[in-house]
Structures are given as structure tokens and as C-alpha cells.
Design an enzyme around this catalytic site. Structure first.
Site, PDB file in Angstrom:
ATOM      1  N   ARG A  74      13.632  23.619  17.560  1.00 24.41           N
ATOM      2  CA  ARG A  74      12.289  24.203  17.669  1.00 24.41           C
ATOM      3  C   ARG A  74      12.356  25.400  18.606  1.00 24.41           C
ATOM      4  O   ARG A  74      12.733  25.266  19.767  1.00 24.41           O
ATOM      5  CB  ARG A  74      11.300  23.168  18.201  1.00 24.41           C
ATOM      6  CG  ARG A  74      11.002  22.056  17.208  1.00 24.41           C
ATOM      7  CD  ARG A  74       9.723  21.315  17.593  1.00 24.41           C
ATOM      8  NE  ARG A  74       9.472  20.184  16.704  1.00 24.41           N
ATOM      9  CZ  ARG A  74       8.857  20.282  15.534  1.00 24.41           C
ATOM     10  NH1 ARG A  74       8.432  21.454  15.099  1.00 24.41           N
ATOM     11  NH2 ARG A  74       8.660  19.200  14.785  1.00 24.41           N
ATOM     12  N   GLY A 111       8.467  25.171   8.596  1.00 21.13           N
ATOM     13  CA  GLY A 111       7.020  24.986   8.536  1.00 21.13           C
ATOM     14  C   GLY A 111       6.259  26.197   9.059  1.00 21.13           C
ATOM     15  O   GLY A 111       6.735  27.336   8.962  1.00 21.13           O
ATOM     16  N   ASN A 112       5.105  25.926   9.651  1.00 20.32           N
ATOM     17  CA  ASN A 112       4.231  27.031  10.070  1.00 20.32           C
ATOM     18  C   ASN A 112       4.846  27.936  11.130  1.00 20.32           C
ATOM     19  O   ASN A 112       4.761  29.160  11.027  1.00 20.32           O
ATOM     20  CB  ASN A 112       2.892  26.467  10.579  1.00 20.32           C
ATOM     21  CG  ASN A 112       1.921  26.261   9.424  1.00 20.32           C
ATOM     22  OD1 ASN A 112       1.831  27.121   8.548  1.00 20.32           O
ATOM     23  ND2 ASN A 112       1.231  25.144   9.402  1.00 20.32           N
ATOM     24  N   GLY A 113       5.461  27.333  12.144  1.00 17.13           N
ATOM     25  CA  GLY A 113       6.078  28.139  13.202  1.00 17.13           C
ATOM     26  C   GLY A 113       7.200  29.001  12.638  1.00 17.13           C
ATOM     27  O   GLY A 113       7.321  30.193  12.935  1.00 17.13           O
ATOM     28  N   THR A 114       8.005  28.385  11.787  1.00 12.93           N
ATOM     29  CA  THR A 114       9.127  29.093  11.148  1.00 12.93           C
ATOM     30  C   THR A 114       8.609  30.287  10.343  1.00 12.93           C
ATOM     31  O   THR A 114       9.198  31.369  10.361  1.00 12.93           O
ATOM     32  CB  THR A 114       9.873  28.127  10.199  1.00 12.93           C
ATOM     33  OG1 THR A 114      10.269  26.993  10.959  1.00 12.93           O
ATOM     34  CG2 THR A 114      11.092  28.776   9.561  1.00 12.93           C
ATOM     35  N   ASP A 136       4.013  17.610   6.877  1.00  8.35           N
ATOM     36  CA  ASP A 136       2.567  17.728   7.146  1.00  8.35           C
ATOM     37  C   ASP A 136       1.788  18.354   5.990  1.00  8.35           C
ATOM     38  O   ASP A 136       0.565  18.276   5.956  1.00  8.35           O
ATOM     39  CB  ASP A 136       2.337  18.571   8.408  1.00  8.35           C
ATOM     40  CG  ASP A 136       2.901  17.908   9.651  1.00  8.35           C
ATOM     41  OD1 ASP A 136       3.221  16.711   9.586  1.00  8.35           O
ATOM     42  OD2 ASP A 136       3.019  18.591  10.688  1.00  8.35           O
ATOM     43  N   MET A 178       2.294  10.521  11.137  1.00  8.79           N
ATOM     44  CA  MET A 178       2.576  11.843  11.713  1.00  8.79           C
ATOM     45  C   MET A 178       1.593  12.902  11.208  1.00  8.79           C
ATOM     46  O   MET A 178       1.067  12.805  10.101  1.00  8.79           O
ATOM     47  CB  MET A 178       3.994  12.272  11.408  1.00  8.79           C
ATOM     48  CG  MET A 178       4.975  11.742  12.433  1.00  8.79           C
ATOM     49  SD  MET A 178       6.611  12.418  12.165  1.00  8.79           S
ATOM     50  CE  MET A 178       7.283  12.272  13.812  1.00  8.79           C
ATOM     51  N   GLN A 279       9.318   8.316   9.341  1.00  7.58           N
ATOM     52  CA  GLN A 279       8.621   8.984   8.223  1.00  7.58           C
ATOM     53  C   GLN A 279       9.342  10.245   7.748  1.00  7.58           C
ATOM     54  O   GLN A 279       9.085  10.753   6.671  1.00  7.58           O
ATOM     55  CB  GLN A 279       7.194   9.348   8.645  1.00  7.58           C
ATOM     56  CG  GLN A 279       6.327   8.134   8.916  1.00  7.58           C
ATOM     57  CD  GLN A 279       5.103   8.467   9.761  1.00  7.58           C
ATOM     58  OE1 GLN A 279       4.075   8.815   9.235  1.00  7.58           O
ATOM     59  NE2 GLN A 279       5.217   8.373  11.070  1.00  7.58           N
ATOM     60  N   ARG A 280      10.203  10.792   8.583  1.00 17.00           N
ATOM     61  CA  ARG A 280      10.928  12.015   8.216  1.00 17.00           C
ATOM     62  C   ARG A 280      12.377  11.737   7.855  1.00 17.00           C
ATOM     63  O   ARG A 280      13.134  12.660   7.578  1.00 17.00           O
ATOM     64  CB  ARG A 280      10.943  12.974   9.420  1.00 17.00           C
ATOM     65  CG  ARG A 280       9.737  13.789   9.535  1.00 17.00           C
ATOM     66  CD  ARG A 280       9.737  14.848  10.584  1.00 17.00           C
ATOM     67  NE  ARG A 280      10.820  15.101  11.436  1.00 17.00           N
ATOM     68  CZ  ARG A 280      10.679  15.581  12.685  1.00 17.00           C
ATOM     69  NH1 ARG A 280       9.478  15.784  13.163  1.00 17.00           N
ATOM     70  NH2 ARG A 280      11.712  15.852  13.417  1.00 17.00           N
TER      71      ARG A 280
HETATM   72  O1  F6P Z   1       5.967  19.039  11.749  1.00 13.86           O
HETATM   73  C1  F6P Z   1       6.447  17.800  11.391  1.00 13.86           C
HETATM   74  C2  F6P Z   1       6.202  16.780  12.476  1.00 13.86           C
HETATM   75  O2  F6P Z   1       6.827  15.578  12.103  1.00 13.86           O
HETATM   76  C3  F6P Z   1       4.742  16.544  12.810  1.00 13.86           C
HETATM   77  O3  F6P Z   1       4.099  15.674  11.914  1.00 13.86           O
HETATM   78  C4  F6P Z   1       4.842  15.987  14.192  1.00 13.86           C
HETATM   79  O4  F6P Z   1       3.657  16.209  14.897  1.00 13.86           O
HETATM   80  C5  F6P Z   1       5.993  16.749  14.782  1.00 13.86           C
HETATM   81  O5  F6P Z   1       6.770  17.197  13.695  1.00 13.86           O
HETATM   82  C6  F6P Z   1       6.854  15.966  15.718  1.00 13.86           C
HETATM   83  O6  F6P Z   1       7.791  16.811  16.292  1.00 13.86           O
HETATM   84  P1  F6P Z   1       9.159  16.369  16.979  1.00 13.86           P
HETATM   85  O7  F6P Z   1      10.086  15.920  15.908  1.00 13.86           O
HETATM   86  O8  F6P Z   1       9.627  17.601  17.650  1.00 13.86           O
HETATM   87  O9  F6P Z   1       8.827  15.237  17.894  1.00 13.86           O
END
Ligand code: F6P
Length: 353
Positions: A74, A111-114, A136, A178, A279-280
């Protein structure tokens, strides 16, 4: 025709990144004389010049693999133009490294930041193509982002599994899904998993109305309640609070706050469940494997046609692209009167509003 392509994945990882990378590479190798450079750990690799030359072998066997073979990090957009303690001018460094790596273009998956940084780099004269990735589903201009369907399937299964415990013990299970700003994942999984209450960041909730639903269900002999709460959901009282104040204790997340308040108001036995990064994790769903592949292949077509400064999108059933300056920096939130919300309300789901 020869093209040297830089690939990077930035922001939170999600299922489908490798499938999309593979789509870009396989189609590029088919369509033109492609050289592919894998930039390590997102924009960090572009800032610090960390990359590796890749070959077709690198893109084989990764369709089903979760995470990202390139690594990610990030790098907040807000800090891109800020010179930190290391004295590195990040934008200058990215421009220099783009030249030094002899890139014809850069494909940024994120995502959005990217996307905001992708637009910045495009404005700085680089040839950039964005691919919309996030669980998201909150990127403007595309009906869906890759990663979302897989995460929704996982979150739905979690809710399904919580039902058995909720029912057997007569409990209130509060599950945190999330999504900090956007509630698409909670809405989708909540409806698919048959949640009784869905709390979204876009709809501030009245905790008394949530408690009322729990009491009403108990009175009707249901004996248990499933509450799906988005990570970023806030009660009406919490709306006015600063993030620092709300997360003074970072482990007291949305699910814990709701569980505590519902327990205090109803006397019901409540449990907070935070599945978090599960979830990811893991392999992309069949839908995401195909969507990521379609997005990646379209990016290769755009490179072939030298159409840059865009982000790939699915609109209806067609993969297309939007100019970065029309989509970067706009978050696609759940409209509180969205048809899905209205449908959920019509079958008795409470949103606490
Ligand atoms: O942007 C995807 C996401 O999983 C969001 O749903 C969540 O708020 C965030 O990333 C969590 O970020 P990290 O993996 O840096 O804790």
C-alpha cells in the site's frame, strides 16, 4: 511490433490478480512481440527500481493461484507527492525508472488508490492502463471489479456456516464483512446468506432498531439472528465521531461494537465474528477467473492499439475501457435507495434506518 510492458499489482491482494496478469501476458505474447517486466510490490517497486524480466513460463500455472506473484504494497496516493524522511521524490523516481526500464507502457492492477496514482502517472506522460481489482467492488465506471465475486462467495459461506451455530445455540451472530467505505460485499453476502440485519457504511444505523429486530424475531419464535455488518458501518451516534476516536481500541471493530450494544439492549447471547482477510484469500471463483482473463486480454488489446490513459471495465456484458480521468478518485458507493436494498427490505431485512 514490439512492446515492453511493465506490470504491477498494488493495494490489498485479491483473488484474480494472477489470472489477470496471465491474461495480459498470454494475449500480448500472441498478438505482438512482447517483453514483460514484473515490477515488485506495487508502486514501491517502481519507486525503487525493483523488477524482474519475465518470460511466458512465469505466466503458466497461475490461473487458479490466489494473491499476486508480483507482490503488493500500500502506497497511499496522498503521500505520492510528499517527500519523506528518505528524501525520495516518488513521482520523479517513478518517471525515471519507467524510462530506465525502457517501458512502452505500464499496466497497474489495483483499486481506487492504485487508480488515482495511475492517473497521476498518466498525467505525467506515462502510458498507463488500469485494471479494476478489489473485493469492495467500489471502482467507478465498471459494473464489477475482479475479486468481488470470490469474496462474496466466501463471505456467503461464512454466513451459511454461522447459521447452524446461531440456530443451535439461539444466539445473535454478528459477522463483520470487509468494506470500509462501500457496502457492496456486505449487501451481496448478507442477502445471499439470508442475514436478518445488514448494516452498511452508506446507511447509518439506529442500534435500537437493530435490537428491536432481534427482540421481534425472538418473540416470533425464531430464537436467533444473523447480523451482517460492514467493516466501515457506523451507527447514527458514531457518524459524528473521528476515526481516531472510534478506533481508539483498534480491536473493537464494527462487529464487536454491534454485538456489545445488542447484548446490552436485548439480553441475547451475542457473538462477534470477524473473518477478515479470509475473504480475500485463496483461489478465484470461476466467475473471477473468466472476468480477470477478459480484463487482462482487453488490456493487451489496448496496448496493441496504443490506447492509454484508461481503465478496463465491464459494462453490461461487454469489456471496454473508461478514461482514467473519468473514473480515478470516484468511489462507487451503494446508493441507499438501490434496488438491492429495496428488495432486501421487501423481504424483511433490517438496515437499521
Ligand atoms: O480494499 C480491500 C480491503 O480488503 C478492504 O475491504 C479493507 O477495508 C482493506 O482492504 C483492508 O486492508 P489491509 O489488508 O491493508 O488490512
Amino acid at each position: 511490433m514490439k512492446r515492453r510492458i511493465g506490470l504491477l499489482t498494488s493495494g490489498g491482494d485479491c483473488p484474480g490478480l494472477n489470472a489477470a496478469i496471465r491474461g495480459v501476458a498470454k494475449a500480448a505474447y500472441e498478438m505482438f512481440d512482447a517483453e514483460i517486466v514484473g515490477i515488485s510490490d506495487g508502486y514501491s517497486g517502481l519507486i525503487h527500481g525493483e523488477y524482474r524480466e519475465m518470460s511466458s513460463r512465469d505466466f503458466s500455472g497461475i490461473l487458479t493461484r490466489g494473491g499476486t506473484i508480483l507482490g503488493t504494497s500500500r502506497q497511499p496516493f496522498s503521500e505520492m507527492r510528499v517527500i519523506g524522511e528518505d528524501q525520495v521524490d516518488k513521482v520523479r523516481a517513478m518517471k525515471d525508472n519507467y524510462k530506465w526500464m525502457k517501458l512502452d507502457c505500464l499496466v497497474t492492477l489495483g483499486g481506487n488508490g492504485t487508480h488515482k496514482t495511475a492517473k497521476l502517472l498518466s498525467d505525467e506522460g506515462m502510458n498507463v492502463i488500469g485494471l479494476p481489482k478489489t473485493i469492495d467492488n467500489d471502482i467507478w465506471g465498471t459494473d464489477v471489479t475482479f475479486g468481488f465475486h470470490t469474496a462474496a462467495d466466501i463471505a456467503t459461506e461464512i454466513i451459511d456456516r454461522l447459521h447452524t451455530t446461531a440456530d443451535s445455540h439461539g444466539r445473535v451472530m454478528v459477522v463483520e464483512i470487509m468494506g470500509n467505505k462501500a457496502g457492496w460485499l456486505t449487501l451481496q453476502a448478507g442477502m445471499a446468506g439470508g442475514a436478518d440485519v445488514i448494516l452498511l457504511p452508506e446507511i447509518p444505523y439506529d442500534i435500537d432498531k437493530v435490537a428491536k429486530t432481534v427482540n421481534a424475531r425472538n418473540k416470533n419464535g425464531k430464537g436467533f439472528t444473523i447480523i451482517a455488518v460492514a467493516e466501515g458501518a457506523r451507527s447514527i451516534e458514531e457518524q459524528g465521531m473521528k476515526k481516531k476516536e472510534l478506533f481508539a481500541n483498534p480491536y473493537r471493530t464494527a462487529a464487536h461494537r454491534v454485538a456489545e450494544q445488542v447484548a446490552a439492549r436485548t439480553g441475547a447471547e451475542c457473538r462477534a465474528v470477524v473473518p477478515g482477510h479470509i475473504q480475500r484469500g485463496g483461489s478465484p471463483s470461476s466467475y473471477d477467473r473468466v472476468l480477470s482473463t477478459r480484463f487482462g486480454v482487453h488490456a493487451a488489446e489496448l496496448i496493441r492499439d496504443e490506447k492509454y490513459g484508461v481503465s478496463v471495465a465491464l459494462i453490461g456484458d461487454k469489456v471496454t475501457s473508461n478514461p482514467l480521468d473519468k473514473v480515478a478518485g470516484i468511489t462507487k458507493l451503494v446508493p441507499p435507495d438501490h434496488q438491492m436494498v429495496r428488495t432486501a427490505k421487501q423481504i424483511g431485512i433490517t438496515f437499521g434506518d
